[in-house]
Design an enzyme around this catalytic site. Structure first.
Site, PDB file in Angstrom:
ATOM      1  N   LYS A 111      45.097  35.903  44.410  1.00 26.23           N
ATOM      2  CA  LYS A 111      46.308  36.486  44.045  1.00 26.23           C
ATOM      3  C   LYS A 111      47.249  36.702  44.869  1.00 26.23           C
ATOM      4  O   LYS A 111      47.026  35.563  46.685  1.00 26.23           O
ATOM      5  CB  LYS A 111      45.866  37.756  43.856  1.00 26.23           C
ATOM      6  CG  LYS A 111      45.551  38.205  42.286  1.00 26.23           C
ATOM      7  CD  LYS A 111      45.729  39.740  41.461  1.00 26.23           C
ATOM      8  CE  LYS A 111      44.661  39.219  40.687  1.00 26.23           C
ATOM      9  NZ  LYS A 111      45.333  40.870  40.025  1.00 26.23           N
ATOM     10  N   ARG A 157      36.047  40.520  40.161  1.00 35.01           N
ATOM     11  CA  ARG A 157      36.456  39.929  39.121  1.00 35.01           C
ATOM     12  C   ARG A 157      37.012  38.621  39.852  1.00 35.01           C
ATOM     13  O   ARG A 157      38.221  39.074  40.468  1.00 35.01           O
ATOM     14  CB  ARG A 157      37.852  40.314  38.248  1.00 35.01           C
ATOM     15  CG  ARG A 157      38.323  39.691  37.403  1.00 35.01           C
ATOM     16  CD  ARG A 157      39.143  40.326  35.915  1.00 35.01           C
ATOM     17  NE  ARG A 157      39.775  39.902  35.056  1.00 35.01           N
ATOM     18  CZ  ARG A 157      40.984  39.044  35.333  1.00 35.01           C
ATOM     19  NH1 ARG A 157      41.026  38.583  36.302  1.00 35.01           N
ATOM     20  NH2 ARG A 157      40.892  38.313  33.788  1.00 35.01           N
TER      21      ARG A 157
END
Length: 260
Positions: free
Chosen positions: A205, A239
């Protein structure tokens, strides 16, 4: 949890797995590499992404789930906020609903999860993907998200979803600044103490690129750094896009005392 996006526009791997055979091959490899769950999504939820209609989203995920359901020995999670998509995915063999709206985006989602007795991942998001990065503000980001997750946990239990089927997710990158993300990650142990499995979705991210100072750099190693930190703090579901490096790192981290 291995990430399998069958979308043209996801922030990191959009377009990489649009062919069904490619997606199936990648999912099988993730299982071989040590994934415990495959999370399949057909709609990007990156900042300012376009909304996808349920039929189009279903057409992306269903052929992949149908082919994988009889071949994987690990659970399939459907990453969607639409009950129609989730229901068809469950019919095809998915066992978990991973909903970025915390089961609030579609009024039918909670009842579907209850009726089908499936696992649910309940995430916090401020706003929608189209608005969530428009100057997100909190007085106390940890306390506010902790309160939200407790409220959603209780709401799920009230409609009959068993606590042992509920996973919580503070929503890294979903309506948070880079500093909010880091503050939440440092508070992982506090979220673990809520008593339900905790999912952390930080892989590749933007805050990672911000910290390493290069938006074009490979983010695998930096993602691993976060993965080890949250695992040490007790997060049960990590994840990630890169399953094998994560599994290998966790094995050695545990063997050398990092998870004790």
């Amino acid at each position: 949890m291995g990430i399998l996006n069958v979308t043209p526009d996801s922030f990191s791997d959009g377009g990489a797995h649009r062919q069904v055979e490619d997606a199936v091959r990648v999912a099988l490899q993730m299982e071989a590499d040590g994934a415990d769950i495959i999370d399949i999504g057909g709609e990007s939820t990156r900042p300012y992404s376009d909304v996808v209609e349920a039929e189009q989203e279903t057409s992306r995920v269903l052929p992949v789930i149908e082919q994988l359901a009889g071949r994987l020995t690990i659970p399939i999670s459907i990453d969607t906020s639409k009950a129609e998509v989730a229901e068809r995915a469950l019919d095809a063999g998915a066992e978990i609903i991973n909903d970025v709206t915390g089961l609030e985006g579609d009024p039918l989602m909670g009842e579907l999860a209850r009726q089908r007795s499936v696992g649910v991942c309940v995430m916090h998001m401020k706003g929608t993907p189209q608005t969530m990065q428009d100057d997100p503000c909190y007085e106390d980001v940890v306390a506010e998200i902790e309160r939200y997750l407790v409220e959603r946990l209780q709401a799920c239990e009230r409609i009959g979803i068993r606590r042992d089927r509920i996973c919580l997710d503070p929503g890294i990158g979903f309506g948070k600044t880079h500093e909010h993300n880091l503050t939440l990650l440092r508070a992982t142990r506090r979220f673990v103490e809520l008593g339900s499995p905790l999912l952390i979705g930080h892989s590749r991210k933007g805050f990672i690129a911000k910290l390493i100072g290069d938006p074009l750099a490979d983010r695998t190693a930096a993602t691993l750094g976060v993965s080890l930190a949250v695992a040490a703090a007790g997060a049960q579901v990590i994840r990630v896009h890169d399953v094998k490096p994560t599994v290998d790192a966790l094995k050695l981290f545990e063997a050398s005392g990092g998870l004790n």
